[in-house]
Design an enzyme around this catalytic site. Sequence first.
Site, PDB file in Angstrom:
ATOM      1  N   ASP A  11       0.865  -1.176   0.000  1.00  0.00           N
ATOM      2  CA  ASP A  11       0.000   0.000   0.000  1.00  0.00           C
ATOM      3  C   ASP A  11       0.902   1.226   0.000  1.00  0.00           C
ATOM      4  O   ASP A  11       2.108   1.128   0.257  1.00  0.00           O
ATOM      5  CB  ASP A  11      -0.898   0.000   1.249  1.00  0.00           C
ATOM      6  CG  ASP A  11      -1.777   1.236   1.315  1.00  0.00           C
ATOM      7  OD1 ASP A  11      -2.397   1.579   0.288  1.00  0.00           O
ATOM      8  OD2 ASP A  11      -1.839   1.885   2.378  1.00  0.00           O
ATOM      9  N   SER A  12       0.299   2.381  -0.234  1.00  0.00           N
ATOM     10  CA  SER A  12       1.071   3.618  -0.192  1.00  0.00           C
ATOM     11  C   SER A  12       1.549   3.929   1.232  1.00  0.00           C
ATOM     12  O   SER A  12       2.479   4.703   1.407  1.00  0.00           O
ATOM     13  CB  SER A  12       0.203   4.765  -0.700  1.00  0.00           C
ATOM     14  OG  SER A  12      -1.021   4.787   0.019  1.00  0.00           O
ATOM     15  N   CYS A  74      -3.835  -0.912  -2.024  1.00  0.00           N
ATOM     16  CA  CYS A  74      -4.134   0.496  -2.262  1.00  0.00           C
ATOM     17  C   CYS A  74      -5.130   0.635  -3.424  1.00  0.00           C
ATOM     18  O   CYS A  74      -4.884   0.138  -4.521  1.00  0.00           O
ATOM     19  CB  CYS A  74      -2.834   1.209  -2.617  1.00  0.00           C
ATOM     20  SG  CYS A  74      -3.014   2.935  -3.005  1.00  0.00           S
ATOM     21  N   GLU A 153      -5.936   9.647   9.406  1.00  0.00           N
ATOM     22  CA  GLU A 153      -4.573   9.519   9.938  1.00  0.00           C
ATOM     23  C   GLU A 153      -4.394  10.344  11.210  1.00  0.00           C
ATOM     24  O   GLU A 153      -3.591   9.997  12.069  1.00  0.00           O
ATOM     25  CB  GLU A 153      -3.549   9.882   8.865  1.00  0.00           C
ATOM     26  CG  GLU A 153      -3.629   8.892   7.718  1.00  0.00           C
ATOM     27  CD  GLU A 153      -2.320   8.619   7.003  1.00  0.00           C
ATOM     28  OE1 GLU A 153      -1.337   9.337   7.226  1.00  0.00           O
ATOM     29  OE2 GLU A 153      -2.310   7.664   6.196  1.00  0.00           O
ATOM     30  N   CYS A 185     -11.356   3.205  -0.681  1.00  0.00           N
ATOM     31  CA  CYS A 185     -10.048   3.694  -0.216  1.00  0.00           C
ATOM     32  C   CYS A 185      -9.718   2.962   1.079  1.00  0.00           C
ATOM     33  O   CYS A 185     -10.608   2.705   1.897  1.00  0.00           O
ATOM     34  CB  CYS A 185     -10.119   5.202   0.027  1.00  0.00           C
ATOM     35  SG  CYS A 185      -8.618   5.882   0.757  1.00  0.00           S
ATOM     36  N   HIS A 187      -8.505   3.841   3.783  1.00  0.00           N
ATOM     37  CA  HIS A 187      -8.755   4.517   5.063  1.00  0.00           C
ATOM     38  C   HIS A 187     -10.234   4.575   5.455  1.00  0.00           C
ATOM     39  O   HIS A 187     -10.559   4.809   6.612  1.00  0.00           O
ATOM     40  CB  HIS A 187      -8.236   5.955   4.988  1.00  0.00           C
ATOM     41  CG  HIS A 187      -6.744   6.052   4.989  1.00  0.00           C
ATOM     42  ND1 HIS A 187      -5.950   5.404   4.063  1.00  0.00           N
ATOM     43  CD2 HIS A 187      -5.894   6.716   5.822  1.00  0.00           C
ATOM     44  CE1 HIS A 187      -4.676   5.691   4.315  1.00  0.00           C
ATOM     45  NE2 HIS A 187      -4.623   6.472   5.369  1.00  0.00           N
TER      46      HIS A 187
HETATM   47  N1  DGL Z   1      -4.061   3.866   0.045  1.00  0.00           N
HETATM   48  C1  DGL Z   1      -4.734   4.928  -0.683  1.00  0.00           C
HETATM   49  C2  DGL Z   1      -5.979   4.350  -1.361  1.00  0.00           C
HETATM   50  O1  DGL Z   1      -6.516   3.338  -0.963  1.00  0.00           O
HETATM   51  C3  DGL Z   1      -5.105   6.080   0.225  1.00  0.00           C
HETATM   52  C4  DGL Z   1      -3.910   6.843   0.748  1.00  0.00           C
HETATM   53  C5  DGL Z   1      -3.146   7.536  -0.350  1.00  0.00           C
HETATM   54  O2  DGL Z   1      -3.662   8.502  -0.960  1.00  0.00           O
HETATM   55  O3  DGL Z   1      -2.037   7.098  -0.625  1.00  0.00           O
HETATM   56  O4  DGL Z   1      -6.427   4.900  -2.322  1.00  0.00           O
END
Ligand code: DGL
Length: 269
Positions: A11-12, A74, A153, A185, A187
């Site tokens: 993931d990012s 992600c 976050e 997403c 989050h």
């Molecule tokens: N992990 C990203 C997503 O699911 C969200 C966080 C980011 O913007 O990197 O799209």
Amino acid sequence: MKISRPIGIFDSGMGGLTVVKEVIRYLPDEDIVYFGDTARVPYGPKSKDTIIRFSIENILFLLRHEVKMIIIACNTSSSVALSIVEQNFKVPIMGVITPGALEAVRLTKNKRIGVIGTRTTVKSGAYEQQILRAAPGMKVYSVACPLFVPLVEEGWVKTPITREIVQTYLAPLKTRGVDTVVLGCTHYPLLKTMIQEVMGKGVTLVDSARQVARQARIILEQEQLLADKRKGRREAVRFFVSDEPENFALNGQRFLGFPLRNVTKEPHV
Ligand code: DGL
């Protein structure tokens, strides 16, 4: 390919831990190597080309750990990079878009589906394409909610300010009368309670993390890669991040539901 090899998840940043949580639940016998690209997060506002490049680098990193399959946790990366990377590597690679899209199609009754995600996810139209491919008669309404990631976050999942922002972003979906909303997403599952309150009881929320874990199990079964039953307790998840590990270990707990050990900094570029 050895069935005892780990599943790779990237993931990012720390959001993908919502996927790890579900993978542990549905695949308790599997080892996991997680990579969070914390040095380059967020991916949400970045361009397609940049995200594809980052995704390839993350995959190469996981392959060095001899993973037997890769889950792109992600949504942003799945929506723009999966179709490119899945053809270029030998291990099975799956993203989070199709499982979430298919679940929304299964659950909607009035055929009106809302999708929320980062700017790049929404711009890519990936959820819409998958939903319409499965069920051409659907109406899909997508809304980018870029402020949700920083709010989560910060841990601001119950504050009045967050409620106001959620109400503002989701107003167009309420107007359209959607009965199902895809949390597109990593989050957003942490904002589930508030999103549900704002959308109302009659609206079903699709948590793609859960569907991804189910789909991963199906793929491992098909490929005959499911691990044997775990014997005894041992450390099953290793976490790698591209920036300092302390913050990740501390805040990641909220996404994962239990404390994180084994977090190592390993810049891969
Ligand atoms: N992990 C990203 C997503 O699911 C969200 C966080 C980011 O913007 O990197 O799209």
